[in-house]
Design a protein around this motif. Structure first.
Motif, PDB file in Angstrom:
ATOM      1  N   GLN A  78       0.856  -1.180   0.000  1.00 51.29           N
ATOM      2  CA  GLN A  78       0.000   0.000   0.000  1.00 51.29           C
ATOM      3  C   GLN A  78       0.891   1.228   0.000  1.00 51.29           C
ATOM      4  O   GLN A  78       1.602   1.428   0.984  1.00 51.29           O
ATOM      5  CB  GLN A  78      -0.925  -0.011   1.224  1.00 51.29           C
ATOM      6  CG  GLN A  78      -1.994  -1.091   1.159  1.00 51.29           C
ATOM      7  CD  GLN A  78      -2.933  -1.049   2.346  1.00 51.29           C
ATOM      8  OE1 GLN A  78      -2.520  -1.380   3.454  1.00 51.29           O
ATOM      9  NE2 GLN A  78      -4.158  -0.655   2.128  1.00 51.29           N
ATOM     10  N   PRO A  79       0.903   2.004  -1.065  1.00 50.62           N
ATOM     11  CA  PRO A  79       0.144   1.830  -2.297  1.00 50.62           C
ATOM     12  C   PRO A  79       0.611   0.590  -3.055  1.00 50.62           C
ATOM     13  O   PRO A  79       1.756   0.150  -2.899  1.00 50.62           O
ATOM     14  CB  PRO A  79       0.451   3.111  -3.086  1.00 50.62           C
ATOM     15  CG  PRO A  79       1.774   3.562  -2.573  1.00 50.62           C
ATOM     16  CD  PRO A  79       1.782   3.188  -1.124  1.00 50.62           C
TER      17      PRO A  79
ATOM     18  N   THR B 185       2.235   8.002   1.981  1.00 54.84           N
ATOM     19  CA  THR B 185       1.584   6.896   2.674  1.00 54.84           C
ATOM     20  C   THR B 185       2.381   6.484   3.902  1.00 54.84           C
ATOM     21  O   THR B 185       3.563   6.133   3.781  1.00 54.84           O
ATOM     22  CB  THR B 185       1.451   5.673   1.738  1.00 54.84           C
ATOM     23  OG1 THR B 185       0.813   6.082   0.537  1.00 54.84           O
ATOM     24  CG2 THR B 185       0.636   4.574   2.396  1.00 54.84           C
TER      25      THR B 185
ATOM     26  N   ARG C  58       2.529   3.639   6.637  1.00 55.34           N
ATOM     27  CA  ARG C  58       2.030   2.276   6.869  1.00 55.34           C
ATOM     28  C   ARG C  58       2.408   1.846   8.284  1.00 55.34           C
ATOM     29  O   ARG C  58       3.509   2.123   8.755  1.00 55.34           O
ATOM     30  CB  ARG C  58       2.645   1.289   5.880  1.00 55.34           C
ATOM     31  CG  ARG C  58       2.427   1.637   4.439  1.00 55.34           C
ATOM     32  CD  ARG C  58       2.965   0.538   3.550  1.00 55.34           C
ATOM     33  NE  ARG C  58       2.089  -0.632   3.581  1.00 55.34           N
ATOM     34  CZ  ARG C  58       2.421  -1.825   3.087  1.00 55.34           C
ATOM     35  NH1 ARG C  58       3.627  -2.012   2.569  1.00 55.34           N
ATOM     36  NH2 ARG C  58       1.573  -2.831   3.133  1.00 55.34           N
TER      37      ARG C  58
ATOM     38  N   VAL D 272      -2.978   1.881   6.877  1.00 53.67           N
ATOM     39  CA  VAL D 272      -2.329   3.023   6.225  1.00 53.67           C
ATOM     40  C   VAL D 272      -3.077   4.304   6.573  1.00 53.67           C
ATOM     41  O   VAL D 272      -4.287   4.298   6.813  1.00 53.67           O
ATOM     42  CB  VAL D 272      -2.302   2.901   4.683  1.00 53.67           C
ATOM     43  CG1 VAL D 272      -1.479   1.726   4.240  1.00 53.67           C
ATOM     44  CG2 VAL D 272      -3.696   2.829   4.094  1.00 53.67           C
TER      45      VAL D 272
ATOM     46  N   GLU E  39      -2.935   7.931   4.489  1.00 55.19           N
ATOM     47  CA  GLU E  39      -2.265   8.595   3.369  1.00 55.19           C
ATOM     48  C   GLU E  39      -2.956   9.897   3.001  1.00 55.19           C
ATOM     49  O   GLU E  39      -4.179  10.022   3.120  1.00 55.19           O
ATOM     50  CB  GLU E  39      -2.161   7.663   2.159  1.00 55.19           C
ATOM     51  CG  GLU E  39      -3.479   7.307   1.498  1.00 55.19           C
ATOM     52  CD  GLU E  39      -3.273   6.444   0.260  1.00 55.19           C
ATOM     53  OE1 GLU E  39      -2.429   5.538   0.298  1.00 55.19           O
ATOM     54  OE2 GLU E  39      -3.976   6.675  -0.736  1.00 55.19           O
TER      55      GLU E  39
END
Lengths: 489, 456
Positions: free
Chosen positions: A457-458, B36, B38, B150, B152
């Motif tokens: 992710q992404p 992002t 994570r 996540v 983002e």
């Protein structure tokens, strides 16, 4: 490039990074497509940029820039360091890297003919000729073809002293024949679905796979599938053709052996794994015939490289040996987390614009001694031979899978019988692999390429490979996918 | 972030450089800097702050067309890209189906005006995201759970222009938070998970703590998941599950899928194919929708009713499929040349008034699905798909949630499913993990087919 990489490393460490690595990548690509006698895609691309990854107080940061100037690189490093320190403010434990020597190396992937030296006309000519043959078969409704070529130059440099230059040439080609009537849509692909075959090779692979020579066969099979009997719903022996077996390996061995998944780091999207560290060296993953390796050194295989994207040299690691679960795809960080002395070298990134994550290399089933495909069919009293993937799905721990294939053939008393449509099979991973009782030999072994494995992710896509020869599995549930329909097509 | 002025400048460079040498030229620019953060096992695991601008040039010349893409956004790089595209054209076989570029923008309808850019979201920093992650982890730790997911934020730009006077520019921000909470029962060591997700153009719309609480609730409520037999069940699909299933039906509404004789709705336009309560539109102007209000050739996206009370009403058409089907393009074309032709962009499924609680209360024996996973098409004609349940699957018994259950594989025709919808919830802005965000309701569906189970 060396200067720019060194500059990035210097300012990253000066800004507080305890470790930094830089990848500078230049990529050229061609993506071609045809639909019947028309050109449906010509996309020629070029890409270059720099990605910088840093470790700050044990927290990872990453940033990138496509402008290869000192000013832009300085800004990217600043962003990477800021994200690294932000990570450090929210850690469950700081990252520690397993040791790896520093390398000064050059690596070039094997290829005979640079595909960028072959004209677009020649390439499209191959696809259009195959399409002409496909549409000459009465009952076909669409012919599609595709080719892709990617040339990539990559410099890896790390604050530990590595300076690694790698050059990759990737090529792919494939054709599809479609047949549609009022009640059914059927497709046959060659050499495989997913855009055909994909290799770490040059134009020579297109010539070797000879698309036009196989166009007539797949066209006739596509039309025949419209009136073929459906795969029965039963339990029987199944022989999987190599490319389908490659995807079976990908989903049910490759992904669950990714150590980041096994440690819960991909829980939110790609999922975790039933191959948890407590099972290492204990779980009988498959029958004693099952030997699965993660082999980044396989010549010409799509998932090969000289060094991974954190500078670890390519290796051949057993994941399953004589059926026993023995190893993982790992990174320098995850290797430390389970006490491995060294990373297995599986950190890869889609581009300069993304941070590397653990990815498959070439996850391959070593060949057996069952001879050719014909030999194996000849040695099978009853069952179904299934070829070319059509649908694939597996749960997030990688236990329950279901695949369907474009075509299947009955096997009766050692002979290939009727063509079957809508073939599917499913099972639970360890039970399935423990039912394997024969693998064809090296003469039937192919390094199949899966070019679009998604993870992260992404989402990042990755080039992975799967060496496989056809193999036989016993007591497999087949015909399960279509069982729910009120009227089977 | 690349500005509108810079995009216009790059377009002008290409147009001036190609003048007199081409029949048509189109420039497309895409920028993204979505960052992002994570996290997993209650800590940050990866943190990316990438940035990328891509420019592509499509040249039409002598019945041929080629598209070249690059990341060079200097004037010199754009001139070289244009030269290379012209050269590539000359090497190609003629494209018999090629259309000229869209006419002067003045002849086209105006694009919608929608402000989908939020300065707070655009400037949200790594430290800001880390604070959101910490808030999520705090919820997990307070309940002895582990969190993964996540957070983002960022922005993107799409711009397109051609030598026929067309120019479009769209900038937008994006924020997303997706969370999986894992619980481990102390006595049995059985694991259970819960998931929640939100997506918006504005980070202020994302309540990370509330999402974390929701995911935690599901993880705890599904502790010690029980086995249930596969078979046909009444199911309650939460909106994310609806989205990730129905997304696999959208390609069948494209004009190209009908030209290619691949759609499951082939020959069924104007006919009733789905239930009376199913109405689906593609509406770029919907208040809960996002994305550029123009398509891959710059045509304005129009509002298209795909299904009305179960009747297949219209298809999505790019210029190419529209010409073949004898209809008007709808503004859903992809960048040409494209084998796929067009794609749905802004799906809105009309909802109803039933709440999730009412659906549960009305169910004697059924299954509640939070999320589906690894959905893939099995059969294109019946639109049979397979996939797994995931992260919050519950047995509903006599009008109440009885317990969490182990996950199940389904094999289900989407056409049959959309003929078996017994109740609909209100349509909500929804994000799944298979399809792009859309506005969809929860659904109560009868006779949903589960084929097999798994071990967790």
């Amino acid at each position: 490039m060396h200067d720019l990489a060194g500059y990035a490393l210097d300012i990253a460490t000066a800004a507080g990074a305890s470790y930094a690595d830089v990848r500078i990548i230049e990529q050229e690509s061609q993506h071609l497509g045809t639909k019947d006698q028309n050109v449906s895609r010509v996309l020629l691309g070029s890409s270059q940029g720099l990605g910088v990854r840093v470790l700050c107080r044990g927290g990872w940061g990453f940033a990138s820039t496509q402008a290869l100037t000192r000013q832009s690189v300085r800004a990217a490093v600043a962003r990477a360091v800021a994200t690294g320190f932000a990570s450090a403010s929210c850690l469950s434990r700081p990252a520690i890297l397993a040791p790896e020597p520093a390398y000064n190396a050059v690596w070039v992937s094997p290829h005979t003919v640079n595909p960028f030296s072959v004209s677009l006309e020649t390439k499209l000519g191959v696809l259009l000729e195959a399409a002409r043959i496909i549409r000459s078969v009465k009952g076909t409704t669409l012919a599609q073809g595709s080719m892709s070529f990617i040339s990539e130059k990559k410099l890896f440099a790390s604050s530990e002293g590595s300076r690694i230059h790698q050059t990759f040439i990737r090529s792919s080609c494939g054709i599809e024949a479609y047949a549609t009537n009022d009640h059914d849509r059927q497709r046959r692909s060659y050499p495989n679905s997913f855009g055909g075959q994909h290799e770490l090779a040059g134009w020579e692979m297109v010539e070797r796979w000879n698309l036009p020579a196989n166009a007539l066969r797949i066209a006739e099979e596509a039309v025949s599938l419209l009136t073929a009997p459906a795969c029965p719903q039963t339990t029987t022996n199944v022989i999987l053709e190599g490319s389908q077996l490659g995807l079976q390996i990908h989903e049910s061995c490759g992904h669950p052996s990714e150590l980041d998944r096994a440690l819960g780091q991909e829980l939110n999207f790609a999922g975790a794994s039933f191959l948890t560290p407590d099972k290492l060296g204990k779980l009988q993953y498959g029958s004693p015939l099952v030997n699965l390796v993660a082999d980044a050194t396989a010549s010409g295989a799509l998932g090969s490289f000289g060094f991974d994207d954190e500078g670890v040299q390519a290796q051949r690691v057993y994941l399953v040996q004589d059926g026993l679960f023995t190893g993982y795809l790992s990174s320098r960080e995850t290797a430390c987390l389970i006490g491995l002395a060294r990373s297995g070298g599986a950190m890869r990134s889609e581009s300069w614009n993304m941070a590397p994550i653990i990815r498959m290399t070439n996850i391959s089933l070593l060949p057996g001694n069952a001879g050719s495909l014909e030999d194996l069919i000849g040695a099978t009293d009853d069952g179904i031979f299934m070829s070319t993937n059509k649908s694939w799905s597996i749960d997030q721990l990688r236990y329950n899978f279901q695949f369907s294939t474009e075509a299947g053939w009955e096997i009766k008393k050692g002979k290939r019988g009727r063509l079957l449509k809508n073939c599917s099979y499913g099972g639970i991973t360890p039970a399935f692999w423990n039912s394997l009782d024969a693998i064809c030999g090296t003469q039937a072994y192919v390094d199949w390429g899966v070019p679009s494995c998604g993870k992260g992710q992404p989402m990042q896509t990755m080039w992975t490979g799967h060496g496989a020869a056809p193999a036989r599995f016993t007591n497999v549930d087949v015909g399960i996918a279509h069982a729910s329909l009120k009227e089977a097509p | 972030m690349i500005t509108e002025r810079k995009c216009r400048t790059l377009l002008d460079v290409a147009l001036r450089h190609a003048a007199g040498r081409v029949d048509g030229i189109e420039v497309t620019i895409f920028f993204s800097n979505i960052s992002t953060s994570r996290f997993a096992n209650n800590g940050m695991t990866q943190n990316q702050s990438p940035s990328r601008t891509e420019i592509s040039v499509r040249v039409l010349k002598d019945g041929r067309q080629a598209r070249l893409a690059s990341e060079g956004i200097t004037a010199a790089a754009v001139r070289k890209l244009t030269d290379d595209a012209i050269l590539a054209c000359a090497l190609l076989a003629p494209d018999k189906e090629m259309l000229p570029l869209p006419a002067d923008a003045a002849l086209l309808p105006a694009v919608l005006r929608a402000n989908r850019f939020d300065h707070k979201t655009a400037s949200f920093s790594a430290a800001d995201r880390a604070r959101q992650v910490k808030a999520i982890v705090d919820v997990a730790r307070a309940k002895s759970l582990t969190a993964a997911g996540v957070f983002e934020t960022g922005s993107f730009v799409q711009a397109i222009g051609n030598n026929q006077g067309l120019f479009r520019f769209h900038r937008q921000t994006s924020a997303e938070c997706s969370i999986t909470m894992k619980a481990i029962d102390e006595s049995t060591l059985n694991e259970s998970t819960g998931w929640s997700k939100a997506h918006s153009t504005r980070v202020g719309d994302i309540d990370a703590t509330a999402l974390a609480e929701r995911a935690a609730l599901k993880a705890i409520a599904s502790a010690n998941p029980q086995d249930v037999e596969p078979g046909n069940y009444t199911v309650i699909l939460e909106p994310a599950a609806v989205l990730d299933l129905v997304s696999f039906l959208l390609e069948d509404f494209t004009g190209t899928s009908h030209v290619d004789k691949l759609s499951c709705f082939l020959g069924k336009v104007g006919q009733k194919a789905l239930g009376d309560n199913i109405t689906i539109v593609d509406d770029a102007g919907h208040a809960l929708q996002a994305g550029a209000p123009f398509d891959g050739e710059g045509l304005p996206r129009s509002r298209v009713t795909l299904v009305e009370n179960g009747v297949i009403k219209n298809l999505l058409a790019g210029r190419s499929s529209a010409a073949k089907l004898g209809c008007a393009p709808t503004g859903h074309g992809l960048s040409e040349p494209s084998p796929e032709g067009e794609a749905a962009a802004n799906i809105v499924i009309e909802g109803g008034k039933a709440t999730l609680d009412e659906m549960i209360k009305s169910t004697r024996h059924g299954i509640l699905l939070t999320r589906v996973w690894y959905v893939r098409q099995v059969d294109p004609t019946s639109k049979l798909v397979t996939g797994m349940t995931r992260d919050g699957t519950f047995l509903v018994q006599d009008g109440a949630i009885k317990c969490g259950i182990k996950n199940l594989r389904f094999n289900q025709s989407l056409i049959e499913m959309l003929n078996n919808v017994a109740a609909l919830g209100p349509s909500l802005a929804t994000a799944g993990e298979e399809g792009q965000p859309a506005v969809v309701p929860a659904m109560l569906v009868n006779n949903f087919h589960f084929a097999s189970g798994t071990r967790f």
